[in-house]
Design an enzyme around this catalytic site. Structure first.
Site, mmCIF file in Angstrom:
data_model
loop_
_atom_site.group_PDB
_atom_site.id
_atom_site.type_symbol
_atom_site.label_atom_id
_atom_site.label_comp_id
_atom_site.label_asym_id
_atom_site.label_seq_id
_atom_site.Cartn_x
_atom_site.Cartn_y
_atom_site.Cartn_z
ATOM 1 N N SER A 76 4.965 -9.520 1.948
ATOM 2 C CA SER A 76 6.209 -10.055 2.507
ATOM 3 C C SER A 76 7.000 -10.729 1.393
ATOM 4 O O SER A 76 6.424 -11.199 0.405
ATOM 5 C CB SER A 76 5.900 -11.106 3.571
ATOM 6 N N ASP A 77 8.316 -10.777 1.538
ATOM 7 C CA ASP A 77 9.056 -11.643 0.630
ATOM 8 C C ASP A 77 8.660 -13.084 0.954
ATOM 9 O O ASP A 77 8.068 -13.367 1.995
ATOM 10 C CB ASP A 77 10.566 -11.421 0.766
#
Lengths: 692, 692
Positions: free
Chosen positions: B240-241
């Site tokens: 995920s960012d």
């Protein structure tokens, strides 16, 4: 302003000009940002300019070592030359900028320098701005600086300003409400000494008041202090410290509002207000709190200075100084010379100078290695070229230089999201790969400086103690684990106790834009270090009197009682050679000192003369009364004549009276005449009795 | 990872290891800062490392030009070499730091680079991190970068990561709640193109999700996007960012709490959480929101990557990379080469290259002249040496160089207490004294960058328009008043319209630690510039579609309709010579281009090939389908063969279907085949019909 006629002429012109003003116009001229009066042909003028070590905050100029570093040179001529270049560059910028109508702050000719406060306590963040702890050294260098700023012509080159008058040396955090208590003895023997000298002997054109109260009176409106200036024959202008007059009613609580504060300052003799309180002068006049005469007299003082500077018509000897002198190579070379003479060698087990032929890899480690802030100090100009410590070393060494920041200057990690000590593995690695480590430590103006300027939330710019920040202590520990030889370089404006034995220890101060070049030349032996500490380096600040205690008892080499708390004494500094004083005579105000360089390197060194009266009433251990920087070749002898000022043959009684004594002991060496200094320096001192 | 057996072996080992873990242990390994599991001999590992243009945030490394600048080189081999050096330095640091137990953030082998988002709108602050506006250029350079990071051995040198998947290009200020809407056409023709290529052709080991939603689904938990990865055969890890999963319930409002968000991401296929949301995975399991199998499968993905990297026992081909490669001279030389090839010459009335023999004084003016920030860009490493623009020029010129900062980068004054424009008098003065002015303008990551990173309070790192900051516009106006020749150098990561005609205009990007050396070598003609714009420079951002509109219609050279808004086209850049394409043939996937250097200087240049199908359904103007950097001597001819990928002979229908066409027009030149490009470049293009 050596010429009384020129002064008189300026004052007459000022009186005439001010007489043509309405009182409102005259009052407007007492603001630091005084507006133009077009009907009288008076341009706007901003009195605020800074020049502690080169022209500051006015674009590109020559950035000299910080004032405390200049003091470490013990070189009156150098300090004069630095100030002379500073005023040359100031005039150069003034010539072109004022023609373009730019009369902004930091662009005028009234320089608020030098700072001649006594660096009484090593915790003071602004101590870096001063010439150290000794009144004689401070006065001598301060006069040289004033001379360089003001020049020798009838028209002032620029106007110097002795600040902060008086009894001002922290703590920064309480400066706006603090009452400094000093007795008659300390005032005469310490706090007023340099101010008196600069007024009487250097004709300093300006005096700036301090923020604090002095024995109950705000320094910017102190009848006591103003009477001293009067007694000394001060004929220049008096300026408040910036927004200090506001402190009267907001912090000192000696007045109840700004109108009263403005009146109080003006009535006491404060001519120009750095700040905005003097917008209330007309209201003060209307309320009968001051008089039109006071307003006009202050305006006359200010216009006298402006006429003395040749700012109101006519030509000056400085009009042809071209812009291109600013930061020119010749001026940078002088800055380099100043850096060389300012960097103090405190320890050396023989590792220095480094022998390049034996080195393949050097590790440069630490948060000050690539910092330009540690070259600048505070109240600094901006250079078009900076030689950082790392750059200086890389430029001087053909082998591999490995660098690591090692740690943040004071935070516990470099990267926000990282674990603490996130650069230690890099530091350890590069140290392990190197033949020698140059460990670049210290402070900068973000944690050592002025209240309001700094990010040091704990102490408003002051140091809490004499230790390096925790992050750096951990870095030292890490690097030492590698077992590699370590040369520590500390950049700081004050005494630091690294609490560590290094192979060599250099105190570099804030060493100017050329600092890295000078450091490298010292490290690699192109030159020998020759600077001396202008302050005592203590082991532990907790052993000192309380920071708020302005009694000099137990402070500085002159009054110290607890010698075991001294880490490195005032006046101490090593060279790569050994210069021994071999003889001393005194005759008619001159001491003649013979010396011999018994080491194997050419070097400069400083001959220091101390004096002590044979009188039980004298409370000083002894004090510096003369010094001379000398150039010596290995194995050769030399002789130097040092003028001992008449005042050296006086001392101050407990009641604050300066009295003459009949017989004295005069000491000469390259250090203080005490046991610790002799041991550290490896040389003795010579002393003689002198009868006057 | 070219070797399927090695992959299979890694996955088997990972499955075996994960099977020995409790589910709590397995879940703990899905955090970016995954803890050690001592009983299984698994050390702690931090997945977060950065390497957009050199290893970042991990002490001293080689600092290459920013990604957008690397793209301007149009040099696939160079981009590979940059990434190869980056992975070499990463391994060098990893080798020693991990042995010291330092497994902190930015010190691992999983690099979150490259950023292959399409630089769709010139206002995007993070556009600098990308390879520009063209999918083919982005994919080609992205694959080269992945290749350099991952190496050619069975064991990955480091793991690259394609980010941010997908449809992500601002605005920064709303990224945490924004829903990017892209239709099937734009997804296929633009937004997914490079990701597909990097997965299928470069075996990129990681993919990072974006902050925003894509057509309603959060990018880090998008069934649509995950299905694409699956279709492409992605066999690496998905991350995920940073803190993006938290956005699910705090901004996107697609879940109601952190437990649901964690479950949603994991269930969709997000293996590792940059952030802290996955501490809730066990709670999610207990609440029946996810399954143990999902947790274990994600852990298997992650340990497969760690085995592929050779991180869990055994030796790797990289273990002997010594620390001393970091920022070594050879690597710096490659950075210098990259800077040379990245700096774009946009205007030149003949003043460049400068003839030193005719110059006595050069004025270097502007807020980027001494800036190291403009060399670094964002997501940068730290160099032990920076060559600023000013230093580069000073080092290359023996005459006098006068410098003025001129103005603050974006504030209206340099000194807080001064009037606005307080450096203009200095700038005017030094310009007046000089034979030529080098005006150093631009931005840096404090006003162009990422939301949360920047001081740009107006637009969270994005630009509001394409103009220089007001302070710099006023500086330009002031300097031009002197009438002196002016060469403007703009440092920025994106299109800028200086709105001024200069004698020469250079777009330097964020040009790496050696940027000033490269700039000076271009200014003084030691080398010819040869870079090309990887983005269209527009005149006015207001003429573009709304920043939040993700339709490509009207954007980039491929779809632009309003040609009059183009200031400098994609693919444009001048040299000191003139390279003309003289012939073009196509055969079996290869275009053969002949060219001649008809100018009087040796230079490199870029041969650009564009293609357009003869099919009315194609919505593109044409698109880049091949390029080659060539080296040419003045007056000489040459020939180069450029591979045209099979995909070039397809186009995308309005419905998003990629279809083949039968006949095409193929263009070759050193620029785009349009009227403006031909005019600016002073050369035409050659085109042929191609039937497949």
């Amino acid at each position: 302003m050596k010429n009384a006629a020129a002064y008189s002429d300026a004052r007459n012109k000022a009186q005439e000009l001010v007489s043509k003003m309405t009182v409102e116009e005259a009052a407007s001229q007492l603001r630091y940002d005084s507006p133009a009066i077009e009907r009288l042909g008076i341009p706007a003028y901003n009195w605020w300019n800074e020049a502690l070590h080169g022209l500051a905050r006015n674009g590109i100029t020559t950035v000299f070592p910080q004032a405390i570093a200049l003091a470490a040179s013990f070189d009156e001529k150098l300090v004069f030359e630095v100030a002379d270049i500073t005023s040359t560059e100031t005039r150069a910028k003034f010539n072109v900028f004022s023609k373009q109508g730019d009369r902004d702050i930091y662009k005028g000719l009234t320089m608020w320098a030098p700072n001649i406060n006594i660096f009484r306590d090593p915790r003071w963040g602004r101590g870096q701005e001063t010439y150290g702890e000794d009144p004689f050294l401070t006065a001598t260098l301060g006069k040289a600086y004033v001379h360089g700023l003001q020049g020798d012509e009838d028209i002032l080159k620029t106007a110097a300003c002795a600040k902060h008058f008086a009894v001002h040396s922290g703590p920064e955090g309480v400066r706006h409400e603090f009452n400094a208590e000093a007795d008659a003895f300390d005032l005469e023997d310490t706090y007023l000494y340099a101010f008196e000298e600069l007024v009487k002997e250097a004709d300093v054109e300006g005096v700036m008041g301090a923020y604090n109260r002095v024995n109950g009176e705000p320094a910017c409106a102190s009848d006591f202090l103003m009477s001293k200036l009067h007694d000394w024959g001060f004929a220049g202008y008096f300026v408040s410290d910036c927004w200090a007059i506001n402190d009267f009613h907001t912090h000192h609580m000696v007045t109840s509002n700004a109108v009263e504060s403005a009146a109080m300052a003006l009535n006491a003799g404060c001519d120009v207000n750095c700040g905005c309180c003097y917008v209330n002068l007309i209201a003060a006049l209307e309320q009968g709190l001051t008089t039109e005469e006071k307003i006009r007299e202050a305006a006359v003082h200010l216009f006298t200075t402006r006429y003395k500077l040749g700012m109101l018509g006519g030509s000056t000897p400085y009009d042809d100084i071209p812009y291109t002198v600013c930061a020119c190579d010749e001026h940078k070379q002088k800055s380099y010379e100043a850096s060389q003479k300012a960097i103090v060698l405190l320890e050396n087990n023989g590792i220095l100078p480094l022998d390049k032929s034996k080195l393949k890899t050097i590790a440069v480690i630490g948060p000050t290695a690539t910092s330009t802030a540690v070259l600048e100090g505070n109240y600094n100009g901006t250079s078009d070229t900076y030689h950082t410590f790392l750059e200086g070393i890389k430029d001087s060494f053909d082998g591999r230089v490995l660098y690591s920041e090692g740690c943040h200057l004071f935070k516990d990690r470099v990267s926000v999201l990282a674990q603490p000590d996130d650069r230690l593995s890099e530091a350890y690695t590069v140290a392990s790969l190197a033949d020698v480590v140059i460990l670049c430590l210290g402070l900068d103006a973000t944690i050592e400086g002025e209240e309001g300027d700094t990010g040091n939330e704990f102490a408003a710019g002051d140091k809490l103690d004499l230790r390096l920040p925790e992050s750096q202590r951990r870095l030292i520990e890490c690097v030492r684990k590698t077992g590699k030889p370590v040369i520590a370089v500390v950049a700081a404006g004050s005494a630091i106790n690294t609490e560590t034995e290094f192979d060599a220890l250099i105190h570099a101060w804030y060493s100017g834009a050329e600092g890295g070049r000078a450091l490298a030349d010292i490290l690699f032996g192109r030159i020998s270090p020759s600077a001396k500490l202008p302050v005592t380096f203590y082991k532990d600040a907790d052993e000192l009197p309380d920071f708020t205690d302005y009694s000099m008892k137990g402070r500085t080499y002159r009054y110290i009682e607890n010698g075991s708390n001294v880490l490195y004494p005032f006046g101490f500094g090593l060279t790569y050679s050994k210069v021994e004083v071999t003889g001393l005579t005194y005759d008619s105000g001159n001491a003649k000192v013979s010396f011999k360089n018994t080491g194997s390197s050419d070097t400069q060194d400083v001959i220091e003369l101390y004096i002590k009266p044979d009188d039980e009433r004298c409370r000083e251990n002894y004090h510096l009364c003369g010094f001379a920087r000398v150039d010596t070749k290995a194995g050769q002898s030399g002789e130097v004549t040092v003028k001992i000022p008449d005042k050296a043959f006086t001392f101050v009684t407990e009641q604050g009276e300066r009295v003459r004594a009949g017989s004295f002991k005069l000491y000469a060496s390259t250090h203080q005449p005490d046991e610790l200094s002799c041991k550290l320096n490896g040389t003795d001192f010579v002393s003689i009795g002198v009868n006057i």
